[in-house]
Design an enzyme around this catalytic site. Structure first.
Site, PDB file in Angstrom:
ATOM      1  N   LYS A 171       1.333   4.395  -2.710  1.00  0.00           N
ATOM      2  CA  LYS A 171       1.076   5.784  -2.316  1.00  0.00           C
ATOM      3  C   LYS A 171       2.327   6.657  -2.509  1.00  0.00           C
ATOM      4  O   LYS A 171       2.224   7.862  -2.742  1.00  0.00           O
ATOM      5  CB  LYS A 171       0.568   5.831  -0.874  1.00  0.00           C
ATOM      6  CG  LYS A 171      -0.827   5.237  -0.728  1.00  0.00           C
ATOM      7  CD  LYS A 171      -1.829   6.031  -1.566  1.00  0.00           C
ATOM      8  CE  LYS A 171      -3.231   5.478  -1.521  1.00  0.00           C
ATOM      9  NZ  LYS A 171      -4.171   6.278  -2.317  1.00  0.00           N
TER      10      LYS A 171
ATOM     11  N   TYR B 216       0.844  -1.207   0.000  1.00  0.00           N
ATOM     12  CA  TYR B 216       0.000   0.000   0.000  1.00  0.00           C
ATOM     13  C   TYR B 216       0.876   1.253   0.000  1.00  0.00           C
ATOM     14  O   TYR B 216       0.668   2.167  -0.808  1.00  0.00           O
ATOM     15  CB  TYR B 216      -0.916  -0.026   1.230  1.00  0.00           C
ATOM     16  CG  TYR B 216      -1.771   1.212   1.399  1.00  0.00           C
ATOM     17  CD1 TYR B 216      -2.913   1.401   0.627  1.00  0.00           C
ATOM     18  CD2 TYR B 216      -1.431   2.196   2.327  1.00  0.00           C
ATOM     19  CE1 TYR B 216      -3.697   2.539   0.781  1.00  0.00           C
ATOM     20  CE2 TYR B 216      -2.206   3.333   2.489  1.00  0.00           C
ATOM     21  CZ  TYR B 216      -3.349   3.507   1.715  1.00  0.00           C
ATOM     22  OH  TYR B 216      -4.114   4.641   1.858  1.00  0.00           O
TER      23      TYR B 216
HETATM   24  P1  NAD Z   1     -12.859   4.271   1.521  1.00  0.00           P
HETATM   25  O1  NAD Z   1     -12.531   2.830   1.467  1.00  0.00           O
HETATM   26  O2  NAD Z   1     -13.850   4.751   2.513  1.00  0.00           O
HETATM   27  O3  NAD Z   1     -13.312   4.791   0.089  1.00  0.00           O
HETATM   28  C1  NAD Z   1     -12.586   4.463  -1.069  1.00  0.00           C
HETATM   29  C2  NAD Z   1     -13.401   4.804  -2.278  1.00  0.00           C
HETATM   30  O4  NAD Z   1     -12.694   4.351  -3.441  1.00  0.00           O
HETATM   31  C3  NAD Z   1     -14.750   4.101  -2.278  1.00  0.00           C
HETATM   32  O5  NAD Z   1     -15.719   4.995  -2.776  1.00  0.00           O
HETATM   33  C4  NAD Z   1     -14.523   2.941  -3.251  1.00  0.00           C
HETATM   34  O6  NAD Z   1     -15.711   2.525  -3.886  1.00  0.00           O
HETATM   35  C5  NAD Z   1     -13.572   3.587  -4.230  1.00  0.00           C
HETATM   36  N1  NAD Z   1     -12.842   2.604  -5.003  1.00  0.00           N
HETATM   37  C6  NAD Z   1     -12.092   1.563  -4.558  1.00  0.00           C
HETATM   38  N2  NAD Z   1     -11.596   0.874  -5.600  1.00  0.00           N
HETATM   39  C7  NAD Z   1     -12.034   1.489  -6.722  1.00  0.00           C
HETATM   40  C8  NAD Z   1     -11.871   1.270  -8.105  1.00  0.00           C
HETATM   41  N3  NAD Z   1     -11.140   0.238  -8.550  1.00  0.00           N
HETATM   42  N4  NAD Z   1     -12.455   2.118  -8.988  1.00  0.00           N
HETATM   43  C9  NAD Z   1     -13.189   3.153  -8.547  1.00  0.00           C
HETATM   44  N5  NAD Z   1     -13.412   3.414  -7.249  1.00  0.00           N
HETATM   45  C10 NAD Z   1     -12.832   2.597  -6.348  1.00  0.00           C
HETATM   46  O7  NAD Z   1     -11.470   5.013   1.689  1.00  0.00           O
HETATM   47  P2  NAD Z   1     -11.108   6.512   2.135  1.00  0.00           P
HETATM   48  O8  NAD Z   1     -10.566   6.418   3.497  1.00  0.00           O
HETATM   49  O9  NAD Z   1     -12.210   7.452   1.829  1.00  0.00           O
HETATM   50  O10 NAD Z   1      -9.863   6.758   1.154  1.00  0.00           O
HETATM   51  C11 NAD Z   1      -9.897   7.599   0.018  1.00  0.00           C
HETATM   52  C12 NAD Z   1      -8.480   7.769  -0.487  1.00  0.00           C
HETATM   53  O11 NAD Z   1      -7.680   8.373   0.534  1.00  0.00           O
HETATM   54  C13 NAD Z   1      -7.797   6.453  -0.841  1.00  0.00           C
HETATM   55  O12 NAD Z   1      -6.985   6.641  -1.989  1.00  0.00           O
HETATM   56  C14 NAD Z   1      -6.953   6.171   0.370  1.00  0.00           C
HETATM   57  O13 NAD Z   1      -5.856   5.349   0.080  1.00  0.00           O
HETATM   58  C15 NAD Z   1      -6.554   7.570   0.799  1.00  0.00           C
HETATM   59  N6  NAD Z   1      -6.176   7.679   2.198  1.00  0.00           N
HETATM   60  C16 NAD Z   1      -7.053   7.387   3.210  1.00  0.00           C
HETATM   61  C17 NAD Z   1      -6.635   7.509   4.525  1.00  0.00           C
HETATM   62  C18 NAD Z   1      -7.525   7.223   5.702  1.00  0.00           C
HETATM   63  O14 NAD Z   1      -7.037   7.272   6.841  1.00  0.00           O
HETATM   64  N7  NAD Z   1      -8.811   6.949   5.530  1.00  0.00           N
HETATM   65  C19 NAD Z   1      -5.338   7.916   4.805  1.00  0.00           C
HETATM   66  C20 NAD Z   1      -4.474   8.195   3.770  1.00  0.00           C
HETATM   67  C21 NAD Z   1      -4.909   8.082   2.457  1.00  0.00           C
END
Ligand code: NAD
Length: 248
Positions: free
Chosen positions: A160, A156
């Site tokens: 990133k 992961y």
């Molecule tokens: P989440 O799992 O709640 O939401 C992820 C979204 O991406 C969902 O809407 C899902 O349907 C969509 N998705 C997944 N695979 C997909 C695909 N192949 N095609 C289209 N859509 C797809 O996650 P989140 O926490 O809202 O994360 C959003 C972004 O932020 C991600 O890229 C994640 O890596 C990043 N992020 C999150 C955190 C955290 O703490 N939540 C921290 C750092 C980075």
């Protein structure tokens, strides 16, 4: 705050979590928002409804970022229906955790396909209308672990870190067309992605966060909105860390 009146934005994975917050914030600032989803149609339609109830304009389109042709189709459909594309928020992402020795090739491939190749393919599709219009704002979602690493997140974190390198390259490639490319690197944000954490994990995590709490999706959306605005015109190739001070 900034205005995104007349702007058209695509937010990938905009049905829930950080993507939903980005879609809602951009719409509140006046943008027409196309949000994509893979499986959560009901959640995507609910987000559209929430935006419309507040007087905004939004559409949900089904598209898997790991299938490049589907992202090309979303960009084409957006430009056809709304006449332009100004902003891409490449938010869609998955997390598969596991210690290195237990990490399966299949997990690595899925992470790369969605988080890295999907982000690059989304930008490749979006940059075409942007370069023609000589205006564009692309924002990638990275993560604090892409810069600092984390036990159990080798693959992961690699994806990133990869989006940061991709953003800087695309930023250099399209700067002359007035397309900016930046990255928001969230810390630990309360979403479905982090909901599996145990209380013990949370307590340990909080001790390393100077602001003493996890973040909210809206706090990521505010940073994305700035980078998506015309006011961020002299910002490109940058990583904006929104992590409560966890990594400085
Ligand atoms: P989440 O799992 O709640 O939401 C992820 C979204 O991406 C969902 O809407 C899902 O349907 C969509 N998705 C997944 N695979 C997909 C695909 N192949 N095609 C289209 N859509 C797809 O996650 P989140 O926490 O809202 O994360 C959003 C972004 O932020 C991600 O890229 C994640 O890596 C990043 N992020 C999150 C955190 C955290 O703490 N939540 C921290 C750092 C980075």
């Amino acid at each position: 705050m900034f205005s995104l009146n007349e702007r058209v934005a695509i937010v990938t994975g905009g049905s829930r979590g950080i993507g939903r917050a980005c879609a809602e914030t951009l719409a509140t600032l006046g943008a027409t928002v196309v949000l994509t989803y893979v499986r959560g149609e009901a959640a995507a339609l609910e987000t559209v409804k929430a935006i419309e109830e507040r007087g905004g304009r939004a559409r949900a389109m089904k598209a898997d970022v790991a299938v490049s042709a589907e992202m090309d189709a979303v960009v084409d459909a957006t430009v056809k229906e709304f006449g332009r594309l100004d902003v891409l928020v490449a938010n869609a992402g998955i997390a598969v955790d596991g210690l290195l020795l237990r990490l399966k090739d299949e997990d690595i491939d899925n992470l790369v396909a969605t988080n890295l190749r999907g982000t690059i393919a989304s930008a490749r599709a979006a940059v075409k209308p942007m370069m023609k219009a000589r205006y564009g704002r692309i924002v990638f979602l990275s993560s604090v672990v892409g810069e600092m690493g984390n036990v159990g997140q080798t693959a992961y974190a690699a994806t990133k870190a990869g989006v940061i390198g991709a953003a800087k390259s695309i930023a250099r490639e399209y700067a002359s067309r007035n397309v900016t490319v930046n990255v928001v690197a969230p810390g630990f944000i309360d979403t479905d992605m982090t909901s599996h954490m145990t209380e013990a994990m949370k307590t340990q995590l909080l001790s390393g966060i100077p602001l003493g709490r996890t973040g909210q999706s809206a706090e990521i959306a505010s940073a994305v909105a700035f980078l998506a605005s015309s006011e961020a015109s002299y910002v490109t190739g940058q990583v904006l860390r929104v992590n409560g001070g966890l990594y400085m």
